[in-house]
Design a protein around this motif. Structure first.
Motif, PDB file in Angstrom:
ATOM      1  N   ARG A  45       0.858  -1.188   0.000  1.00 35.15           N
ATOM      2  CA  ARG A  45       0.000   0.000   0.000  1.00 35.15           C
ATOM      3  C   ARG A  45       0.895   1.240   0.000  1.00 35.15           C
ATOM      4  O   ARG A  45       1.616   1.494   0.959  1.00 35.15           O
ATOM      5  CB  ARG A  45      -0.902  -0.004   1.232  1.00 35.15           C
ATOM      6  N   GLY A  69       1.386   5.448  -0.566  1.00 38.78           N
ATOM      7  CA  GLY A  69       0.784   6.780  -0.605  1.00 38.78           C
ATOM      8  C   GLY A  69       1.810   7.748  -1.141  1.00 38.78           C
ATOM      9  O   GLY A  69       2.992   7.661  -0.801  1.00 38.78           O
ATOM     10  N   ILE A  77      -1.150   3.045   5.062  1.00 44.61           N
ATOM     11  CA  ILE A  77      -0.233   2.702   3.975  1.00 44.61           C
ATOM     12  C   ILE A  77       1.038   2.111   4.578  1.00 44.61           C
ATOM     13  O   ILE A  77       1.329   2.301   5.768  1.00 44.61           O
ATOM     14  CB  ILE A  77       0.134   3.939   3.110  1.00 44.61           C
TER      15      ILE A  77
END
Length: 298
Positions: free
Chosen positions: A94, A96, A141
């Motif tokens: 994840r 960002g 994230i």
């Protein structure tokens, strides 16, 4: 089953909505409700307060969330380590990224990385630097890519590529036939800037202080929320703007925008990868080694 149930709880806790969690997890809302009820039955405590259509975490729910974040991170690390033993790089990452990085810097890296590691699932969220740091601190994230650093004690910052912020204007701007303007001229030209919280704005402020200027010394026409909106605005105005050189490659090649140097002013910066302090090596580090190599080759 426990890992999935933890993920269901985590998603509900973050969204504070059974409906949004069900949509995000691609399951039915009754299935989400059932998983939460089974967790509550197992521990003998309510994890959520339900009042009409609103839910909130109980004291037990907040405690469970802290442990769920740790356990889910451990599961992701376990998956990475087990795949590594097989010579594979599968897993979920994840990411960002602050706006400029998300739009102009990291997409080519993602495309190349996906070609090499198609079994890795990557999601990308964008926001300004402050928002990405907060997402990392909230464990939303695993890895952040930002335009500045705030020296937060819980975050580890590592430079991964150099950038330059350049002053741009329309190709038919009255000053476009010049290669350079002075600091005094910079004070008088209308300028468009990014919004507060933007890493770009922080870097510009710092560089201006180095030559004895403040933002308030400039003729600020407007502040906008993205580099794309700034470029679009310039297309219909006589303003100038400081933007990342990564963001204007196509426009410079097409001849629609031009860079003007400012005598005595250079705005250099690093883009940083950010991770929580103490996080052991995993898929995020593998991805960042690939990203650094990509830009070294470029």
């Amino acid at each position: 089953m426990l890992a999935f149930r933890l993920n269901v709880f985590y998603t509900v806790a973050k969204r504070l909505s059974f409906t949004k969690a069900a949509a995000e997890l691609y399951v039915t809302q009754p299935a989400v409700t059932k998983h939460i009820q089974e967790l509550e039955h197992h521990f003998g405590m309510a994890l959520f307060d339900r009042r009409g259509n609103q839910i909130s975490l109980t004291t037990a729910g907040n405690l469970f969330l802290r442990h769920a974040e740790t356990l889910l991170a451990t599961y992701r690390q376990l998956e990475f380590d087990m795949n590594a033993l097989k010579g594979e790089s599968g897993g979920a990452l994840r990411v960002g990224a602050s706006t400029t990085v998300a739009q102009y810097v990291i997409p080519p890296v993602l495309a190349r990385f996906h070609e090499q590691s198609a079994d890795v699932s990557i999601s990308l969220l964008s926001g300004n630097t402050e928002q990405i740091e907060q997402r990392l601190l909230n464990n939303d994230i695993d890895l952040g890519l930002v335009e500045g650093r705030t020296h937060h004690s819980d975050i580890r910052y590592t430079s991964f590529v150099k950038d330059e912020l350049v002053l741009i204007c329309r190709a038919d701007h009255p000053l476009a036939d010049r290669d350079e303007i002075t600091l005094d001229e910079l004070r008088t030209v209308p300028i468009v800037l990014r919004e507060r919280g933007s890493g770009s704005l922080e870097v510009i402020e710092h560089a201006l202080r180095g030559v004895g200027l403040r933002l308030t010394d400039l003729t600020i026409d407007m502040q906008l929320g993205s580099t794309e909106s700034i470029k679009s605005y310039l297309g219909s105005s006589r303003c100038m703007a400081f933007v990342s050189v990564f963001a204007v490659q196509h426009e410079l090649q097409a001849g629609s925008l031009k860079i003007l140097d400012v005598k005595g002013l250079s705005i250099q910066r690093d883009f940083y990868s950010i991770q929580l302090q103490g996080v052991t090596e995993g898929l995020a580090d593998t991805f960042m080694r690939f990203a650094r190599q990509h830009y070294k080759r470029g």
